[in-house]
Design a protein around this motif. Structure first.
Motif, mmCIF file in Angstrom:
data_model
loop_
_atom_site.group_PDB
_atom_site.id
_atom_site.type_symbol
_atom_site.label_atom_id
_atom_site.label_comp_id
_atom_site.label_asym_id
_atom_site.label_seq_id
_atom_site.Cartn_x
_atom_site.Cartn_y
_atom_site.Cartn_z
ATOM 1 N N UNK A 63 12.008 -1.981 -4.100
ATOM 2 C CA UNK A 63 12.240 -0.539 -4.119
ATOM 3 C C UNK A 63 11.231 0.206 -4.997
ATOM 4 N N UNK A 64 10.690 -0.489 -5.970
ATOM 5 C CA UNK A 64 9.812 0.165 -6.935
ATOM 6 C C UNK A 64 8.779 -0.819 -7.455
ATOM 7 N N UNK A 65 7.701 -0.273 -8.043
ATOM 8 C CA UNK A 65 6.703 -1.062 -8.760
ATOM 9 C C UNK A 65 6.964 -0.878 -10.244
ATOM 10 N N UNK A 66 7.114 -1.984 -10.950
ATOM 11 C CA UNK A 66 7.377 -1.874 -12.379
ATOM 12 C C UNK A 66 6.581 -2.921 -13.136
ATOM 13 N N UNK A 67 6.370 -2.627 -14.422
ATOM 14 C CA UNK A 67 5.599 -3.520 -15.271
ATOM 15 C C UNK A 67 4.954 -2.739 -16.390
ATOM 16 N N UNK A 68 3.712 -3.101 -16.712
ATOM 17 C CA UNK A 68 3.001 -2.431 -17.789
ATOM 18 C C UNK A 68 1.588 -2.060 -17.339
ATOM 19 N N UNK A 71 0.836 -1.199 0.000
ATOM 20 C CA UNK A 71 0.000 0.000 0.000
ATOM 21 C C UNK A 71 0.869 1.246 0.000
ATOM 22 N N UNK A 72 0.396 2.267 -0.709
ATOM 23 C CA UNK A 72 1.140 3.520 -0.720
ATOM 24 C C UNK A 72 0.862 4.323 -1.969
ATOM 25 N N UNK A 73 1.488 5.492 -2.034
ATOM 26 C CA UNK A 73 1.371 6.400 -3.166
ATOM 27 C C UNK A 73 2.706 6.419 -3.901
ATOM 28 N N UNK A 74 2.640 6.180 -5.212
ATOM 29 C CA UNK A 74 3.848 6.052 -6.031
ATOM 30 C C UNK A 74 3.761 7.014 -7.219
ATOM 31 N N UNK A 75 4.923 7.378 -7.745
ATOM 32 C CA UNK A 75 4.976 8.244 -8.915
ATOM 33 C C UNK A 75 6.119 7.820 -9.817
ATOM 34 N N UNK A 76 5.961 8.075 -11.117
ATOM 35 C CA UNK A 76 7.022 7.770 -12.065
ATOM 36 C C UNK A 76 8.058 8.892 -12.036
ATOM 37 N N UNK A 77 9.178 8.665 -12.685
ATOM 38 C CA UNK A 77 10.265 9.632 -12.684
ATOM 39 C C UNK A 77 10.118 10.600 -13.858
ATOM 40 N N UNK A 79 7.376 2.944 -11.099
ATOM 41 C CA UNK A 79 6.941 3.835 -10.027
ATOM 42 C C UNK A 79 7.790 3.625 -8.785
ATOM 43 N N UNK A 80 8.144 4.716 -8.156
ATOM 44 C CA UNK A 80 8.826 4.652 -6.862
ATOM 45 C C UNK A 80 7.969 5.374 -5.823
ATOM 46 N N UNK A 81 8.145 5.037 -4.541
ATOM 47 C CA UNK A 81 7.364 5.725 -3.516
ATOM 48 C C UNK A 81 7.545 7.246 -3.610
ATOM 49 N N UNK A 82 6.441 7.952 -3.416
ATOM 50 C CA UNK A 82 6.467 9.405 -3.537
ATOM 51 C C UNK A 82 7.396 10.020 -2.498
ATOM 52 N N UNK A 83 8.202 10.953 -2.961
ATOM 53 C CA UNK A 83 9.042 11.756 -2.072
ATOM 54 C C UNK A 83 8.565 13.201 -2.172
ATOM 55 N N UNK A 84 7.678 13.615 -1.251
ATOM 56 C CA UNK A 84 7.089 14.957 -1.353
ATOM 57 C C UNK A 84 8.150 16.056 -1.306
ATOM 58 N N UNK A 85 7.853 17.155 -1.982
ATOM 59 C CA UNK A 85 8.700 18.340 -1.865
ATOM 60 C C UNK A 85 7.797 19.561 -1.676
#
Length: 519
Positions: free
Chosen positions: A406-411, A353-359, A419-425
């Motif tokens: 470390x990341x979620x990957x696939x299609x 579970x979590x929020x992820x974002x692509x680079x 996708x990697x876990x979000x690192x807010x800024x």
């Protein structure tokens, strides 16, 4: 169908499953729905629950008339391609018939427009991002003018699959310009020959005999659903589950109005690179164990529908409902699974579970309790080839994903995603103020950690969450739904990105902006 296959079908188990589903709707003062089981000749069973009308307390029955929503798509594809005499070819481009369209939209083929690979931004979702409520009325002509303003696509046609209603609207417009109306085709080629009450109203406010209201629920109780957008052939047809079943029986029997239909609609479709798609022409292909079933769902405000057909075994399931919270696809799968005695794959919790974002891209994924929401559209996750792979069973939003620690990957949609876990800024302080869309005269304001959009009493407010790298996630209320989209800032412009619309660019309004830190 062989007698062995016939005897293996579990009709009683399927009807018991259907009744278990509809029984959950049998609560005082609640809407409901109906489910049918059939072969090409006979209605083999049905189940009903809840009310068709909360005002009159009339029970829901197999004859209650509902909005089929996107179940319409396979009906329209049938009529446009096989019965209209319009001479359309799947390889024709939209621009051949609609010269007002700009490139690259004009270069999308009719086949891509109908099989969800065209990258066409969805009209309803695009208008929503501009601040147009689900309740606001939008006429067909104005929508065509809107689509002709900008030819941008969500992605290059043929490179991925993502659901959009716009292709069906545009192909319907092609027929209209030839003097061919969807309602006329519907009556001549399906409703009258089968003696069923199908109709294709142009708007939500047109009178449809016997139509029951749709409902959605908020904290204060059930509400009557309404929508203002011109319906179009992407989702306009109305009818009962009995009428729908009669039509689907003609598809299974491959006779009369249904002759040749399933063969055309389920012909394999491919993305560039010869990547096969499970979405055909208004139909999807799903696997239940060793079985392949075809179907499609529909979702209007307050209405949910789905059907599944197994042509090889000559069986089908149909579901209609007038309540927003119905999980129609899941229910249809459960009933068909029981009928075939073929269990569905287990649900997957392989993705944390979590929020992820692509680079360096405006894509995000939210995972919660075995459900994945990609760009704001959610689907259930099931176990794939092994316990470490999570997949969806959806043809229009296929996912095949793994967590590598470390990341979620696939299609997703057949396109590679990482996708990697979000690192807010803390980008909020840099984007305060007004942002403006000059083509539509729409605007929104960022005030602190809130986004505000609309005018007067229609002004809505949504929470902003950082996705890192100059991206903010927005959640705004919109009638019975919540809309989720990403603000992707690039200098003095910001792109609004949701699952079905990724083409809007707003610009900073210097006269109404502040560079002060968010309070």
């Amino acid at each position: 169908m062989t007698s062995t296959a016939q005897s293996a079908l579990q009709w009683q188990a399927a009807e018991t499953t259907a009744k278990r589903i509809t029984e959950t709707w049998n609560k005082p003062g609640e809407p409901g729905g109906a489910i049918t089981l059939f072969d090409s000749k006979t209605l083999r069973g049905h189940a009903c629950g809840g009310l068709s009308n909360l005002t009159t307390a009339e029970p829901f029955s197999v004859d209650a008339v509902v909005r089929y929503a996107s179940v319409t798509k396979h009906i329209f594809a049938t009529l446009a391609l096989l019965r209209s005499d319009a001479g359309l070819s799947l390889s024709d481009t939209l621009g051949q018939y609609l010269p007002q369209l700009k490139a690259p939209m004009a270069q999308v083929t009719i086949g891509q427009a109908l099989d969800m690979t065209g990258g066409l931004p969805d009209v309803r979702e695009t208008l929503s991002l501009l601040g147009v409520s689900v309740y606001n009325v939008s006429e067909a002509g104005a929508i065509m003018d809107f689509l002709a303003q900008d030819g941008a696509l969500n992605f290059p046609a043929g490179t991925e699959i993502s659901y959009s209603n716009t292709g069906y609207r545009l192909v319907e417009e092609i027929l209209k310009q030839k003097g061919i109306l969807f309602e006329d085709l519907l009556q001549k080629h399906i409703a009258q020959p089968l003696d069923i009450a199908f109709h294709a109203p142009e708007t939500w406010f047109d009178i449809v005999p016997g139509l029951v209201p749709g409902y959605w629920q908020d904290a204060t109780g059930w509400k009557t659903a309404v929508a203002g957008l011109h319906l179009s052939a992407s989702g306009s047809v109305t009818g009962s589950v009995r009428s729908l079943s009669v039509w689907l029986q003609s598809l299974l029997s491959n006779t009369g109005p249904g002759a040749g239909v399933l063969k055309t609609l389920t012909e394999p479709r491919y993305l560039y690179g010869d990547i096969p798609s499970a979405y055909g022409l208004g139909t999807t292909s799903s696997r239940i164990g060793e079985h392949t079933v075809y179907g499609h769902g529909g979702s209007h405000a307050g209405y949910k529908t789905y059907f599944l057909l197994h042509p090889e075994l000559d069986v089908g399931v149909a579901l209609v409902s007038n309540r927003e919270d119905t999980t129609a696809y899941t229910h249809a799968l459960e009933v068909m699974s029981a009928l075939l005695a073929a269990p569905l794959p287990p649900r997957s919790n392989a993705l944390p579970d979590g929020l992820y974002a692509s680079t360096a891209e405006p894509y995000w994924l939210k995972v919660s309790k075995g459900t994945a929401s990609y760009l704001g559209s959610a689907d259930n996750l099931y176990q794939g080839e092994d316990a470490g792979e999570a997949v969806t069973l959806s043809a229009h939003m296929p996912m095949r994903l793994r967590w590598d620690g470390k990341a979620i990957q696939g299609k997703i949609g057949h396109a590679p995603r990482y996708f990697t876990p979000v690192e807010p800024n803390d980008c909020l302080k840099m984007v305060q103020g007004r942002w403006y869309h000059p083509e539509s005269k729409a605007a929104f304001d960022i005030e602190g950690d809130q986004l505000k959009m609309g005018v007067g009493t229609l002004r809505t407010c949504g929470q902003l969450t950082s996705l890192g790298a100059g991206r903010l996630l927005v959640e705004l209320p919109d009638g019975p739904w919540k809309k989720n989209f990403c603000l992707y800032f690039q200098g003095y412009s910001v792109r609004l990105v949701s699952n079905r619309s990724r083409v809007l660019n707003f610009h900073r309004d210097e006269c109404r902006s502040s560079w002060q830190p968010a309070k």
